[in-house]
Scaffold this active site. Structure first.
Site, PDB file in Angstrom:
ATOM      1  NE  ARG A 240      -4.265  -1.467   0.124  1.00  0.00           N
ATOM      2  CZ  ARG A 240      -4.369  -2.544  -0.656  1.00  0.00           C
ATOM      3  NH1 ARG A 240      -3.389  -2.872  -1.496  1.00  0.00           N
ATOM      4  NH2 ARG A 240      -5.455  -3.290  -0.623  1.00  0.00           N
ATOM      5  CD  GLU A 269      -2.870   3.248  -5.361  1.00  0.00           C
ATOM      6  OE1 GLU A 269      -1.874   3.055  -4.648  1.00  0.00           O
ATOM      7  OE2 GLU A 269      -3.662   2.368  -5.673  1.00  0.00           O
ATOM      8  CG  HIS A 288      -3.138  -0.724  -6.694  1.00  0.00           C
ATOM      9  ND1 HIS A 288      -3.474  -0.082  -5.538  1.00  0.00           N
ATOM     10  CD2 HIS A 288      -3.108  -2.045  -6.371  1.00  0.00           C
ATOM     11  CE1 HIS A 288      -3.660  -0.968  -4.556  1.00  0.00           C
ATOM     12  NE2 HIS A 288      -3.434  -2.177  -5.053  1.00  0.00           N
TER      13      HIS A 288
HETATM   14  C1  GLV Z   1      -4.851  -5.160  -3.989  1.00  0.00           C
HETATM   15  O1  GLV Z   1      -4.080  -4.287  -3.665  1.00  0.00           O
HETATM   16  C2  GLV Z   1      -5.477  -6.036  -3.047  1.00  0.00           C
HETATM   17  O2  GLV Z   1      -5.414  -5.783  -1.836  1.00  0.00           O
HETATM   18  O3  GLV Z   1      -6.088  -7.011  -3.491  1.00  0.00           O
END
Ligand code: GLV
Ligand code: GLV
Length: 325
Positions: A240, A269, A288
């Site tokens: 994260r 983000e 991401h």
């Molecule tokens: C993506 O970041 C997830 O947590 O699945």
């Protein structure tokens, strides 16, 4: 019998969406962008289930706006820092997530970022596109060896373990630090546990983050931590964005305190196109996409749908988040 009413916060792959549509009276948010928070409060009213994404903040206010009939929040992600788990627990609402199925896909991306950083792949591509490839140059775009280098994994959960297995295939030395100190975790893949974060930061050539975002891991990688890394270090983040202090990272990359960062997640983000991190040649950012393979996104859709459908039907969903003891 009336079908249970659910709000699905985005169009997810059909494999899962169809399961939801078969069993539930579903309202699906049709936009690419998340529902704005005031709209979300309206949309969830009267719903028994919510299928959320990591971009949807589901707190006590959203739960109360839904009403006391809300049984489950099914997150289309393994991470669940976007949901107030305590608020859900207080209200007797289940929270589902999608662990396991995205582990290897995410570890693949972490290793891709590691290799791309080490061998300056994106810089090389930009170099050609900018018309700078005139001849073979003995000292141009020199990177770092991956084989026999030391990889430091912070957070030896499922994804950390899979990354270690990949690294071993490249003859890397693997060390790790885990806040929950689970030595047995790394033993199985021949990784060596560090007793402190500092020990890992000082030894690793590559540092990859695999911790969940919690109050403990927020800005775990700050100016102090960056200062303890080797000047040649490459930082990889697929966890994260807020685990890293973006300003401190910019400073460390800009001043050469570390060599490179490869990020799948950022803070903020999305990262705005004019963000200072994007001015740096030694920072690679992808949007991401850790779990973004066709097969894995399908599996996530099915798992999120299974959790949702079980939850609204009064059954125990296959994957629920448990409150830490
Ligand atoms: C993506 O970041 C997830 O947590 O699945
Ligand atoms: C998440 O799936 C992890 O355990 O790393």
């Amino acid at each position: 019998m009336n079908k249970p009413r659910v709000f699905v916060a985005r169009i997810i792959p059909e494999a899962g969406l169809n399961m939801v549509l078969d069993t539930c009276d579903a309202e699906i948010w049709p936009d690419e962008l998340p529902p704005p928070s005031n709209i979300l409060l309206e949309k969830v009213r009267g719903m028994q289930g919510i299928l959320s994404l990591l971009t949807d903040r589901i707190d006590g206010e959203v739960m109360d706006a839904a009403g006391p009939q809300l049984k489950i929040i099914s997150n289309y992600a393994v991470g669940f820092d976007n949901i107030d788990i305590e608020a859900a627990s207080e209200r007797g609402i289940l929270v589902g997530n999608t662990p396991g199925i995205l582990t290897e896909t995410t570890a693949d991306l972490a290793f891709t970022l590691l290799m791309s950083g080490a061998r300056r792949i994106v810089e090389g591509s930009d170099y050609i596109r900018a018309g700078r490839w005139k001849t073979f140059k003995p000292m141009e775009l020199l990177g770092l060896d991956i084989h026999h280098a030391t990889l430091g994994i912070i957070g030896m959960g499922r994804i950390g373990i899979e990354l270690a297995r990949r690294a071993k295939g490249f003859d890397m030395e693997v060390i790790y630090f885990d806040h929950r100190r689970r030595p047995e975790k790394g033993d199985s893949v021949g990784a060596k546990m560090c007793h402190s974060l500092d020990e890992l930061l000082a030894q690793a050539d590559f540092i990859s983050l695999h911790v969940p975002l919690t109050t403990e891991t927020h800005h775990l990688i700050d100016a102090t931590a960056l200062g303890k890394m080797k000047r040649t270090a490459i930082l990889i983040n697929t966890s994260r964005g807020q685990v890293v202090d973006s300003d401190a990272l910019y400073e460390a990359l800009h001043s050469g305190k570390i060599t490179y960062a490869a990020l799948d997640v950022t803070d903020p983000e999305p990262l705005p196109p004019d963000h200072k991190l994007l001015t740096l040649p030694n920072c690679l950012v992808v949007p991401h996409i850790g779990s973004a393979s066709v097969a894995t996104r399908n599996k996530m859709a099915v798992m999120a749908a299974e959790n949702l459908v079980a939850g609204v039907s009064g059954q125990i969903p296959p994957h629920i988040v448990k409150l830490p003891a």
